[in-house]
Design an enzyme around this catalytic site. Structure first.
Site, PDB file in Angstrom:
ATOM      1  N   ASP A  79     -10.370 -51.566  -1.156  1.00 40.08           N
ATOM      2  CA  ASP A  79      -9.368 -50.538  -1.438  1.00 40.08           C
ATOM      3  C   ASP A  79      -8.266 -50.595  -0.383  1.00 40.08           C
ATOM      4  O   ASP A  79      -8.530 -50.495   0.816  1.00 40.08           O
ATOM      5  CB  ASP A  79     -10.033 -49.158  -1.416  1.00 40.08           C
ATOM      6  CG  ASP A  79      -9.045 -48.020  -1.630  1.00 40.08           C
ATOM      7  OD1 ASP A  79      -8.905 -47.571  -2.775  1.00 40.08           O
ATOM      8  OD2 ASP A  79      -8.406 -47.572  -0.642  1.00 40.08           O
ATOM      9  N   TYR A 120      -0.334 -48.658   3.536  1.00 42.13           N
ATOM     10  CA  TYR A 120      -1.253 -49.010   4.634  1.00 42.13           C
ATOM     11  C   TYR A 120      -0.653 -50.145   5.464  1.00 42.13           C
ATOM     12  O   TYR A 120      -1.139 -50.435   6.555  1.00 42.13           O
ATOM     13  CB  TYR A 120      -2.612 -49.469   4.094  1.00 42.13           C
ATOM     14  CG  TYR A 120      -3.453 -48.407   3.436  1.00 42.13           C
ATOM     15  CD1 TYR A 120      -3.056 -47.066   3.392  1.00 42.13           C
ATOM     16  CD2 TYR A 120      -4.662 -48.732   2.844  1.00 42.13           C
ATOM     17  CE1 TYR A 120      -3.831 -46.100   2.780  1.00 42.13           C
ATOM     18  CE2 TYR A 120      -5.445 -47.771   2.222  1.00 42.13           C
ATOM     19  CZ  TYR A 120      -5.019 -46.461   2.185  1.00 42.13           C
ATOM     20  OH  TYR A 120      -5.809 -45.515   1.570  1.00 42.13           O
ATOM     21  N   HIS A 155      -0.474 -42.916  -5.404  1.00 38.76           N
ATOM     22  CA  HIS A 155      -1.124 -42.481  -4.166  1.00 38.76           C
ATOM     23  C   HIS A 155      -1.095 -40.968  -3.936  1.00 38.76           C
ATOM     24  O   HIS A 155      -2.036 -40.399  -3.398  1.00 38.76           O
ATOM     25  CB  HIS A 155      -0.484 -43.191  -2.972  1.00 38.76           C
ATOM     26  CG  HIS A 155      -1.389 -43.320  -1.793  1.00 38.76           C
ATOM     27  ND1 HIS A 155      -1.154 -44.218  -0.780  1.00 38.76           N
ATOM     28  CD2 HIS A 155      -2.528 -42.682  -1.446  1.00 38.76           C
ATOM     29  CE1 HIS A 155      -2.108 -44.115   0.137  1.00 38.76           C
ATOM     30  NE2 HIS A 155      -2.943 -43.191  -0.251  1.00 38.76           N
ATOM     31  N   SER A 204      -4.273 -40.477  -7.122  1.00 39.61           N
ATOM     32  CA  SER A 204      -4.945 -40.079  -5.890  1.00 39.61           C
ATOM     33  C   SER A 204      -4.314 -38.781  -5.398  1.00 39.61           C
ATOM     34  O   SER A 204      -3.106 -38.581  -5.527  1.00 39.61           O
ATOM     35  CB  SER A 204      -4.782 -41.182  -4.824  1.00 39.61           C
ATOM     36  OG  SER A 204      -5.395 -40.823  -3.613  1.00 39.61           O
ATOM     37  N   GLN A 243      -8.639 -40.377  -6.866  1.00 37.90           N
ATOM     38  CA  GLN A 243      -9.198 -40.551  -5.524  1.00 37.90           C
ATOM     39  C   GLN A 243      -8.746 -39.378  -4.648  1.00 37.90           C
ATOM     40  O   GLN A 243      -7.554 -39.177  -4.425  1.00 37.90           O
ATOM     41  CB  GLN A 243      -8.724 -41.878  -4.918  1.00 37.90           C
ATOM     42  CG  GLN A 243      -9.406 -42.222  -3.608  1.00 37.90           C
ATOM     43  CD  GLN A 243      -8.894 -43.512  -2.989  1.00 37.90           C
ATOM     44  OE1 GLN A 243      -8.203 -43.494  -1.971  1.00 37.90           O
ATOM     45  NE2 GLN A 243      -9.225 -44.649  -3.601  1.00 37.90           N
ATOM     46  N   SER A 284     -12.637 -40.635   2.718  1.00 40.18           N
ATOM     47  CA  SER A 284     -13.127 -39.899   3.894  1.00 40.18           C
ATOM     48  C   SER A 284     -14.457 -39.198   3.603  1.00 40.18           C
ATOM     49  O   SER A 284     -14.634 -38.022   3.914  1.00 40.18           O
ATOM     50  CB  SER A 284     -12.088 -38.873   4.364  1.00 40.18           C
ATOM     51  OG  SER A 284     -10.886 -39.483   4.740  1.00 40.18           O
ATOM     52  N   LEU A 305     -17.086 -39.443   5.121  1.00 42.94           N
ATOM     53  CA  LEU A 305     -17.718 -39.093   6.394  1.00 42.94           C
ATOM     54  C   LEU A 305     -16.799 -38.203   7.230  1.00 42.94           C
ATOM     55  O   LEU A 305     -16.958 -38.088   8.446  1.00 42.94           O
ATOM     56  CB  LEU A 305     -18.089 -40.359   7.182  1.00 42.94           C
ATOM     57  CG  LEU A 305     -19.140 -41.250   6.523  1.00 42.94           C
ATOM     58  CD1 LEU A 305     -19.386 -42.494   7.356  1.00 42.94           C
ATOM     59  CD2 LEU A 305     -20.447 -40.486   6.316  1.00 42.94           C
ATOM     60  N   THR A 331     -15.592 -46.254   1.914  1.00 44.96           N
ATOM     61  CA  THR A 331     -15.992 -46.170   3.309  1.00 44.96           C
ATOM     62  C   THR A 331     -15.138 -47.124   4.135  1.00 44.96           C
ATOM     63  O   THR A 331     -14.449 -47.988   3.594  1.00 44.96           O
ATOM     64  CB  THR A 331     -17.478 -46.526   3.489  1.00 44.96           C
ATOM     65  OG1 THR A 331     -17.683 -47.895   3.114  1.00 44.96           O
ATOM     66  CG2 THR A 331     -18.357 -45.627   2.626  1.00 44.96           C
ATOM     67  N   SER A 363     -15.157 -49.346   8.045  1.00 50.26           N
ATOM     68  CA  SER A 363     -15.703 -49.702   9.350  1.00 50.26           C
ATOM     69  C   SER A 363     -15.408 -51.169   9.622  1.00 50.26           C
ATOM     70  O   SER A 363     -15.277 -51.969   8.695  1.00 50.26           O
ATOM     71  CB  SER A 363     -17.215 -49.460   9.408  1.00 50.26           C
ATOM     72  OG  SER A 363     -17.718 -49.786  10.696  1.00 50.26           O
TER      73      SER A 363
END
Length: 291
Positions: free
Chosen positions: A56, A61, A123, A161, A190, A219, A221, A263, A265
């Protein structure tokens, strides 16, 4: 509209509605918001190696070139479900909104170096707020540009989104005095969604369900300002009951509600944990405590 996740140990597929039939989207995605080019390469390479198949990104970005490179470096583009986004209009006329959106779609494809994406999202709604008839007209103009992209095979599915129920109503298939008729219901919405926000914050879950729209959580988390959903007492205590981490508990909560999730990371350990949420289930009591 979508599959309900089961305890299967694999990433389930969500069924997206499109005019030409269903498109199947992996429920779990690796996101790249706020990652620089080197971090994008690291995150995507690690994620794809461990079984993620959904990436994604977004026009704003500012890392789509690296996303495209990382996917090509790993292997076949056809093995990856690719989502990107175009920004909402800001203080433009209806015509300018339509033209800028069409240009942004082509820019996305050029940066990613692909001829199509699997999912293209608007978006955010036009700014500034609140939602006036003029804002709704701009919103419809942007949505029509996404519809054109779908019918031109630049996207296999289209969605939105950060859209509230009134925004969804604004672009609902219909004729309108605010512009040309729209014909496609968004496949995905989203939005920010995670433990502690309630089962249906502001009615958005119901609004999506009524329209057959898959809700996708970003998000999951939290927004990064707190580690409560990673190492807080609630998620860690429930995690211990299942032999899982706090983060896995928070992610499983969203997945078990039947929503897709994104997610993020650059850590192999964290990505591995994030992916391992489909081989256990939370009890009804645990789900209630997390709501």
């Amino acid at each position: 509209c979508c599959g309900v996740p089961s305890v299967a140990g694999v990433d389930p597929l969500m069924r997206l509605r499109t005019p030409d039939g269903p498109v199947y989207m992996p429920q779990l995605a690796i996101g790249v918001w706020e990652l620089n080019a080197q971090e994008v390469h690291t995150a995507i390479s690690l994620a794809l190696d461990m079984g993620f198949t959904h990436v994604d990104t977004a026009n704003d970005y500012y890392n789509q070139k690296a996303v495209g490179e990382a996917i090509r470096n790993h292997g076949s583009r056809s093995d990856v479900f690719l989502t990107t986004k175009v920004p909402g209009c800001e203080a433009m006329s209806v015509t300018e909104c339509a033209d800028s959106t069409a240009s942004d779609i082509d820019d996305d494809l050029a940066q990613l170096q692909v001829d199509h994406v699997d999912l293209l999202l608007l978006h955010f709604p036009p700014r500034p707020f609140p939602y006036t008839p003029a804002a709704c007209a701009r919103m419809r103009a942007q949505w029509l540009a996404l519809e054109d992209a779908y019918y031109s095979k630049k996207a296999r599915a289209i969605g939105v989104s950060n859209f509230c129920p009134s925004c969804l109503e604004c672009i609902a298939p219909s004729t309108s005095s605010l512009g040309a008729p729209t014909t496609i219901v968004p496949a995905v919405n989203q939005v920010q969604y995670h433990v502690g926000m309630g089962v249906d914050q502001r009615g958005i879950v119901r609004a999506c369900a009524e329209r057959g729209i898959v809700l996708q959580a970003y998000s999951p988390l939290g927004d990064g300002h707190s580690r409560e959903l990673i190492s807080g007492e609630l998620v860690t205590s429930i995690g211990k009951e299942n032999g899982r981490s706090g983060a896995q508990t928070a992610l499983r909560y969203v997945a078990q509600l039947g929503h897709a999730l994104v997610t993020k990371s650059t850590s192999k350990k964290h990505l591995s944990e994030n992916a391992a949420i489909f081989d256990f289930a939370l009890t009804a009591d645990q789900m209630d405590r997390l709501a």
